[in-house]
Every structure is written in C-alpha cells, then in structure tokens.
Write an enzyme that holds these catalytic residues in place. Structure first.
Site, PDB file in Angstrom:
ATOM      1  N   SER A 267       4.837  40.182  -8.982  1.00  0.00           N
ATOM      2  CA  SER A 267       4.712  40.811  -7.670  1.00  0.00           C
ATOM      3  C   SER A 267       3.797  42.025  -7.761  1.00  0.00           C
ATOM      4  CB  SER A 267       6.082  41.262  -7.163  1.00  0.00           C
ATOM      5  OG  SER A 267       5.898  42.103  -6.029  1.00  0.00           O
ATOM      6  N   ASP A 276       4.306  47.488   2.109  1.00  0.00           N
ATOM      7  CA  ASP A 276       4.635  46.720   3.311  1.00  0.00           C
ATOM      8  C   ASP A 276       4.842  47.720   4.442  1.00  0.00           C
ATOM      9  OD1 ASP A 276       4.564  44.373   1.881  1.00  0.00           O
ATOM     10  OD2 ASP A 276       6.728  44.294   1.556  1.00  0.00           O
ATOM     11  N   GLU A 322       0.419  37.577   5.393  1.00  0.00           N
ATOM     12  CA  GLU A 322       1.328  38.728   5.516  1.00  0.00           C
ATOM     13  C   GLU A 322       0.482  39.866   6.030  1.00  0.00           C
ATOM     14  OE1 GLU A 322       3.602  39.972   2.100  1.00  0.00           O
ATOM     15  OE2 GLU A 322       4.433  37.958   1.818  1.00  0.00           O
TER      16      GLU A 322
HETATM   17 ZN    ZN Z   1       4.602  42.958   0.326  1.00  0.00          ZN
END
Ligand code: ZN
Length: 355
Positions: A267, A276, A322
């Site tokens: 990740s 995010d 995303e």
């Molecule tokens: Zn993310």
C-alpha cells in the site's frame, strides 16, 4: 523569348550555385576515402563512404559487408567500431546497426549476448529494454497496443500476474518511491519524518513534505473554490493495512478486495506520501462531489500531488478509480504527470529509468 536582365542574373546565380554545390558533394564523396586504400583493397570508388573509410583506416574492413558499410551513418562515438565489428557478423543490416548505435551501453552489452533480434518495431522507443524483448513480443501477440505502449506496460510488469515475485522496495524515503502490486515495502518500513495534520478522524500522520504541500492545497481550495478538503487517512503502517485488507477479503473475497485495497506492504499509504481526502460538508458516503473532484484533478499538481488512481488508467494502476487518493511527488514531477496524463508507473518508466 527575351529575358529581363535581372531574371538572367538570378537564373545565372542559381545555376552557378548548383554547380558549385554538386561539385562540392562530388569532391566530398571521393575524398571521404583515401584513394590508396580503395585501390589497395580493390574497392570501387562508388562504394566510398565515411564509415567505409573509418573501417579501412582502423584495419577492420571485411569485404562481406561492403554494401552494409555504406548504410551505416558514421558517428563519432567510442563504441562505433566495436558495434560494427560485433553486429555485422550477427547478421544485422546497416540500418539495424544505425539503431543499435543509439542504444545505451547497457542495452548494447545485453544485445551482444543474444542471437540476431528483430528490432525494427522498437526503433525510437526511448524506454526499450533489450532484456524484455521476448516479453514484448509475447505481450504484443495478445494485445492491440502500440509498440511504445507494449514496451511501457511490460517494463512495469503488466504482463505478469500481480503479487508474484514482488520486488522489495529499498528506497522508501524517496519522494518518488513506487509502491504497487509489483513493488512492496518491507514489513518494518516506516517514514522517519511523520508529521500530523487535522483530519476527519483527528490528527492524521503523513510525511512532513506531504503535510506542508497539503496545507498549501487546503488554502488554495478554500480561496479558489470555497470548499474544504480534509484527510481521512494518510500514513498507515503494515499492521493496520494487514487488518484492513483481511477485513475486505472476509467481506468480498480476494479477487474483489484486490481491485480496491492493497495487500499489506504494497500500500502506498505505508510511504506516508499518500492521502485520502474528503470534503467534510458532503454526506459521509460521498467523499467529493463532481465539482470538488474537478477542482482537485486540475489543481493538485500545483501543490506537488497527483491523482494516483485515475479513471481510464485502471489497467495500469490495477485499481478502480479513486478520485480522492492523492500522492505527493513534488511540484515539477506532478506537473509533467498531469500535463501528459500519465500514471506514476508510466512516469517513472519513461522519465526516470535508464535502460
Ligand atoms: Zn488511499
């Protein structure tokens, strides 16, 4: 027909220039090779070329390749003679050798150890890597991409199943570090300069450079578009990602979970450079409105961020779109990535890797 004096003069000038030019070319051609050497080797003057002259003078002439020498454009570089002597006997043509001459020393060294390869499809492709040629050809057989795309895709390992033979990332602290389904961080990696910024879940850790850039972005979005962007999460350690991923797998299964969640170690959040975001004014299920995303997509680069998993690039990143996940790379690089509509994978392969 009577010509005006100035027309006569101009025509005369053109003819004289042409004669001088052709004469010079003829002179140049015949003087690029020493006549004595041509005689000595019994070579017709019509075969004269700079490359032929060079091999004659360096005692490397081989009559078998007389016609190929004329096709090879002479280049003043150290490996010129070596390339000619190595690749003509491997049955490369003069045209092919012109291409080999502009490859990197690393690529030339690799090519030396191989039998004749058909290189024509790869001329002018900057990130061509000789080691991958068989994989390029196999990938091209089953995909309808241009050769330039084939080269990039294979270089970033898209022809291999994800999470097999992953490379262990050794430069976690580099702001350009690439972490994805083929490049994973060691379990114990964590950034040494984590800093905190207020987010939707309280104080949110991320690398200091990312925090400073995010603060700039937050000021600009407020001033220019009158909304707020807060981090929901940014840095996540290995253990946290492990729990997160396993929960998704329990809920949706491995195949589905892999399309939206990274396996632990793989990740980008573990780098502390990924963030995010959410607009705190939208309902909890909506991170960003279309307008919010439009602003972010077209402005994030000004602060050194890229949209890491954009729409229409799923086949490269391996993740669903995303639009809220941004990644710090620095302003100069973010601008190039934005302006050329690249992913980080493509940028690194095209701009940062020497093959
Ligand atoms: Zn993310």
């Amino acid at each position: 027909m009577k010509l005006r004096p100035w027309v006569k003069f101009t025509l005369g000038l053109i003819i004289i220039s042409l004669v001088i030019f052709l004469g010079y070319k003829y002179y140049q051609k015949n003087n690029s090779v020493s006549t004595d050497l041509l005689k000595q080797y019994n070579i017709s003057k019509s075969k004269a070329s700079e490359t032929l002259n060079y091999v004659l003078e360096h005692d490397a002439y081989d009559a078998t390749y007389l016609d190929e020498y004329a096709k090879i454009k002479y280049l003043e570089q150290n490996n010129f003679l070596d390339v000619i002597k190595t690749f003509l006997p491997k049955e490369y043509t003069g045209e092919e050798i012109n291409y080999i001459l502009v490859l990197s020393n690393t690529n030339i060294a690799k090519l030396k150890d191989m039998d004749h390869q058909d290189l024509e499809n790869y001329y002018q492709i900057k990130n061509f890597n000789v080691s991958n040629i068989e994989r390029y050809n196999a990938y091209q057989d089953i995909h309808d991409y241009s050769y330039a795309d084939v080269v990039t895709h294979v270089n970033i390992n898209l022809d291999l199943p994800p999470y097999t033979n992953t490379n262990t990332v050794s430069d976690g602290d580099n702001t350009l570090v690439l972490v994805n389904k083929y490049n994973c961080l060691p379990k114990n990696y964590s950034p040494s300069d984590l800093d905190y910024i207020s987010g939707t879940q309280g104080q949110t850790p991320m690398r200091k450079v990312a925090k400073e850039a995010l603060e700039e972005l937050q000021k600009a979005v407020k001033a220019e578009a009158n909304f707020e962007l807060l981090p929901t999460t940014a840095y996540r350690n290995y253990g946290f990602q492990n729990t997160l991923y396993n929960n998704y797998v329990a809920k949706d299964g491995v195949a589905a979970a892999d399309t939206y969640s990274a396996r632990p170690g793989c990740s980008e959040h573990q780098t502390g450079l990924a963030i995010d975001l959410k607009n705190p004014a939208t309902p909890s299920t909506i991170r960003l409105t279309e307008e919010n995303y439009d602003w972010l997509k077209n402005n994030a680069y000004r602060f050194g961020f890229i949209i890491r998993f954009p729409k229409d690039k799923e086949y490269i990143t391996g993740y669903q779109e995303e639009n809220w996940h941004i990644r710090y790379v620095g302003k100069d690089i973010a601008k190039i990535i934005y302006e050329n509509n690249l992913t980080l994978e493509e940028y690194i392969d095209l701009y940062q890797t020497n093959y």
